[in-house]
Structure formats: structure tokens, C-alpha cells
Design an enzyme around this catalytic site. Structure first.
Site, mmCIF file in Angstrom:
data_model
loop_
_atom_site.group_PDB
_atom_site.id
_atom_site.type_symbol
_atom_site.label_atom_id
_atom_site.label_comp_id
_atom_site.label_asym_id
_atom_site.label_seq_id
_atom_site.Cartn_x
_atom_site.Cartn_y
_atom_site.Cartn_z
ATOM 1 N N SER A 173 77.631 -5.471 -42.028
ATOM 2 C CA SER A 173 77.744 -4.310 -40.875
ATOM 3 C C SER A 173 77.343 -3.624 -41.562
ATOM 4 O O SER A 173 76.365 -3.260 -42.062
ATOM 5 C CB SER A 173 78.871 -3.696 -40.091
ATOM 6 O OG SER A 173 78.824 -3.211 -39.167
ATOM 7 N N ASP A 358 75.769 -11.732 -31.928
ATOM 8 C CA ASP A 358 76.319 -10.389 -32.046
ATOM 9 C C ASP A 358 75.110 -9.173 -31.261
ATOM 10 O O ASP A 358 74.134 -9.693 -31.386
ATOM 11 C CB ASP A 358 76.068 -9.350 -33.464
ATOM 12 C CG ASP A 358 75.846 -8.717 -34.061
ATOM 13 O OD1 ASP A 358 76.606 -7.741 -33.461
ATOM 14 O OD2 ASP A 358 75.826 -8.008 -35.319
ATOM 15 N N HIS A 411 79.743 -10.323 -35.310
ATOM 16 C CA HIS A 411 79.472 -8.757 -35.806
ATOM 17 C C HIS A 411 80.253 -8.894 -37.299
ATOM 18 O O HIS A 411 79.468 -9.083 -38.149
ATOM 19 C CB HIS A 411 79.463 -7.618 -35.600
ATOM 20 C CG HIS A 411 78.906 -6.629 -36.319
ATOM 21 N ND1 HIS A 411 77.641 -6.773 -35.925
ATOM 22 C CD2 HIS A 411 79.780 -5.559 -36.700
ATOM 23 C CE1 HIS A 411 77.466 -5.176 -37.096
ATOM 24 N NE2 HIS A 411 78.670 -4.692 -37.516
#
Length: 433
Positions: A173, A358, A411
Site C-alpha cells: 500500500s 483491488d 489491496h
């Protein structure tokens, strides 16, 4: 008192201080931990007012020779405890309705510590159990890179037995903005100073934020490809917005209207995994919410018995939050692409992977910036397999970079922890995926 007795006293005192950071039991886990866990603080800066908190988990295989990883969570401001519990650590949280006592833990089968030593670091200051002795000044990407480098140097000086272990910097991330810059910082530091040098070998990133303004534009073609918006929305958007779907020119009213239509279609889609039920991650106290474990981890980390077990400095932290969104922060690295390029030139290995469900950082965006590096592929796009089933797709490049997708992933690794573990296991061992 004789010199010999003084020396023995100092030795006993040193051993006591060192052993105070060893954690053998955790509330919610039955019996002694089946892995070696150390927790502690390292002061950063001249006055050491910034206190970075870390969890160090030894490899369950061969700690003396296995790689050493430093793991950074995203956010910025999310605690690495989330990485341990939800992504790649040796313990997880049982999905049980909170009853007032410390939530229960279980042993996982997908921990990366099965073949690596891992330092899980709470950074930036203010995240997790890291704290400042003085009011927190505004920090940012560049200052956190330097602080994390300082942390690593100090940690290794206290654990010199790991200097020779191959080091990899890993995260996902938002740490996609920090990790490549940190790799460059460590690499340059090895030339400028410090003996012995840090044995840096490479880095690994999942669904990494890399160039935010660029990446957000790929959400629209991704949404179209996944059937979330219609031809009647996508085709005019592509033509009228000229590929710029964010920060739209206010005078381009047609584009603005079309982006409104896009948002109407996707407003209730979970951006971190489009097939996962959507619920407000800032209000996860209902057991019906998919992210209820985020509530459980806060209950666990704020339990006084847990803080005592982890040796948290009394009075150093108020309420622990999985992600602290109130940290004053400068996003002063606009794009981490130049760092990827420099690290490739320096010869470091890298694995960039994307959960293909994602939409926050779509795999299309990650593929696009990798293409912009203009490296020659070593092999064509191909599936990678687990038990004769497709687990994702991959391509390796001549600059020691590997890209992989995780089929059905989101994600972060928490959506497909077993597949992510096997991918990591192969890559860290130097095997093809």
C-alpha cells in the site's frame, strides 16, 4: 567490590534488560508462543525524542542464515501489528464477538517467518506504539525514510549477529512511496559510511502506491474491465476526459458529469477488494461487518494485559489505533518511480505484486509504471501455479524485477494469505514463481 564481581553484576543487569524485551506469552494465545518474539523501542534523532516501536520475530527455520526483512505497513500511519495479525505473521485473530476480555489468537500456516527473520516497525512516529517524548512535528515521506534508515542502523548495532543476513525491505500500500526510497538510502549509506555495510539484497511491495495522480486514472478502465460501468459511460469518458479522470478541469463539464456517473456506479464497491461486502472501515464495531476483526485488534492492543506482555512503556500511548489518520504528514515524494529505476541500476532484486481485485491501486496502474521503466522481459506473461491451479500471472524483467498478480487478491495480503506466502517463499528462495 572486586572488578570481577562488578563485571558479573553488569553482565546480569545487561541480561535482565535484554530479556525484558522477550515475549513468551501473549494474552489470547493458549500456552507459550511457538516462535521467538522480541519487542522494544529504539530512539531516533540526536535527542532520541522519537521512539520507534518494533516487533522482531525470528525465523522458524534457520535464523542465523535466513533473510532479514524489515516490514512497513501503509497508511501512512497504520501499525505493523496489522501486518502481523492479518497479513503474514505467525498469529491471527479469531473471528469472535468481543466479550470484554482479550480476543483470542491462533497460529497461522502462512507466516513469512517460516523462512525469514522479520522486523515489523511502527512508523511514522505516532503510528502503533511508536511515540514522541515531545509534541510531534510534521513529518513526511523523506524524513521517515531517513528515520527508518537510522532505526535499522541502530537495530543492527544492537543485533550484530544479523549484519551478514541478506536484507530485504518489504511492505504494501502506501509503503510503496517509502520502501524504494529507503532501499536507495540504505544503498547510498553503505558507500558513505558504516562498517560493516548492511547486506541489502532487494525489496518487495504489494499493491504499492507509486505515483498517486497517475494511478488513480486507472481506476476507470479497471472498473470498466470488471463490468462495474457500462460502455455508455466508459467510451465517452475515454474520449472526453482524455485519460484524466481526477483533478478534472472545472471547465470540462461533460467530463465532470461522466465522472459523477462513474461514482454513482461504484460508490458502494469495496475499493480494497471489489467482491468483498462493503462496510465503513471507520465504524467496524458490528460483527456483521467484514472488517469486524479491525475492531477486535483494537480491543486486543488496548487491553492492559497485552500492553504489559508487549512491554509497552507506561504512559507513552493513549488509545492504540490500527491506523492513525491524525499524524501531521507531508506527502513530499510525488513519485517513487525514479527510486525503482535507481535501485534496478544498482542491481537489487524486486518483487512487485498486485491483488487483481483491488481498485484502490489497480494492477493496470502498476503494470503501466513498470512498462515505463522500459526493461526487457525475460519471459512472456504466464500463469504461476499452486497445486496445478492458477494462482496468478507473472512476468520477470532483465533488471531483476518480477511482477506478479494474485488471482482473487485484494489491496493487501490478508485477502489471499496462503497464495501470497507461497509466492514469497518461491521468490525469496530465488526460485521462479
Amino acid at each position: 567490590m572486586s572488578l570481577k564481581i562488578k563485571f558479573l553484576l553488569l553482565l546480569v543487569l545487561y541480561h535482565h534488560v535484554d530479556s525484558a524485551s522477550i515475549v513468551k506469552f501473549l494474552p489470547g494465545f493458549e500456552g507459550p508462543l511457538p516462535f521467538e518474539l522480541e519487542t522494544g523501542y529504539i530512539g531516533i534523532g540526536e535527542d532520541e525524542n522519537v521512539q520507534f516501536f518494533y516487533y522482531f520475530i525470528k525465523s522458524e527455520n534457520n535464523p542465523k542464515e535466513d533473510p532479514l526483512l524489515i516490514w512497513l505497513n501503509g497508511g501512512p500511519g497504520c501499525s505493523c501489528l496489522g501486518g502481523i495479525i492479518f497479513e503474514n505473521g505467525p498469529v491471527g485473530l479469531k473471528f469472535e464477538v468481543f466479550n470484554g476480555s482479550a480476543p483470542s489468537l491462533f497460529s497461522t500456516t502462512y507466516s513469512w517467518t517460516k523462512m525469514a527473520n522479520i522486523i515489523f516497525l511502527d512508523q511514522p512516529v505516532g503510528s502503533g506504539f511508536s511515540y514522541s517524548k515531545t509534541p510531534i512535528d510534521k513529518t513526511g515521506d523523506i524524513s521517515e525514510v531517513k528515520r527508518t534508515h537510522e532505526f535499522l542502523q541502530k537495530w543492527l548495532s544492537r543485533h550484530p549477529q544479523y549484519f551478514s543476513n541478506p536484507l530485504y525491505v518489504v511492505g504494501d500500500s502506501y509503503s510503496g512511496m517509502i520502501v524504494p526510497a529507503l532501499v536507495q538510502e540504505i544503498s547510498q549509506g553503505n558507500y558513505i559510511c558504516c562498517e560493516p555495510p548492511i547486506n541489502l539484497q532487494g525489496y518487495m511491495l504489494g499493491n504499492p502506491v507509486t505515483y498517486m495522480d497517475f494511478e488513480q486514472n486507472f481506476r476507470i478502465p479497471y472498473a470498466y474491465g470488471m463490468g462495474l460501468i457500462s460502455d455508455e459511460i466508459y467510451e465517452p469518458m475515454k474520449r472526453i476526459c482524455n485519460g484524466n479522470y481526477y483533478n478534472v478541469d472545472p471547465s470540462n463539464t461533460q467530463c465532470l458529469k461522466l465522472t459523477e456517473e462513474y461514482h454513482k456506479c461504484t460508490a458502494k464497491i469495496n475499493i480494497h477488494h471489489i467482491l468483498t461486502p462493503d462496510c465503513d472501515v471507520t465504524n467496524v464495531t458490528s460483527p456483521d461487518c467484514y472488517y469486524y476483526p479491525y475492531h477486535l485488534i483494537e480491543c486486543w492492543a488496548n487491553d492492559e494485559s497485552v500492553r504489559e506482555a508487549l512491554h509497552i512503556e507506561k504512559g507513552s500511548k493513549g488509545k492504540w489505533a490500527r491506523c492513525n489518520r491524525t499524524i501531521p504528514y507531508n506527502h513530499d515524494i510525488v513519485s517513487s518511480i525514479p527510486y525503482h529505476m535507481n535501485n534496478s541500476i544498482s542491481g537489487y532484486r524486486s518483487l512487485i505484486y498486485s491483488g487483481d481485485h483491488d481498485i484502490a491501486v489497480p494492477f493496470l496502474a502498476t503494470q503501466a509504471w513498470i512498462r515505463s521503466l522500459n526493461y526487457s522481459p525475460i519471459h512472456n506473461w504466464r500463469p504461476w501455479m499452486i497445486n496445478n491451479q492458477i494462482a496468478g500471472y507473472t512476468r520477470a524483467y532483465s533488471n531483476k524485477m518480477t511482477f506478479a498478480t494474485i488471482k482473487g487478491g485484494g489491496h493487501t495480503a490478508e485477502y489471499r494469505p496462503n497464495e501470497t506466502f507461497i509466492m514469497f517463499q518461491r521468490w525469496i528462495s530465488g526460485q521462479p514463481l
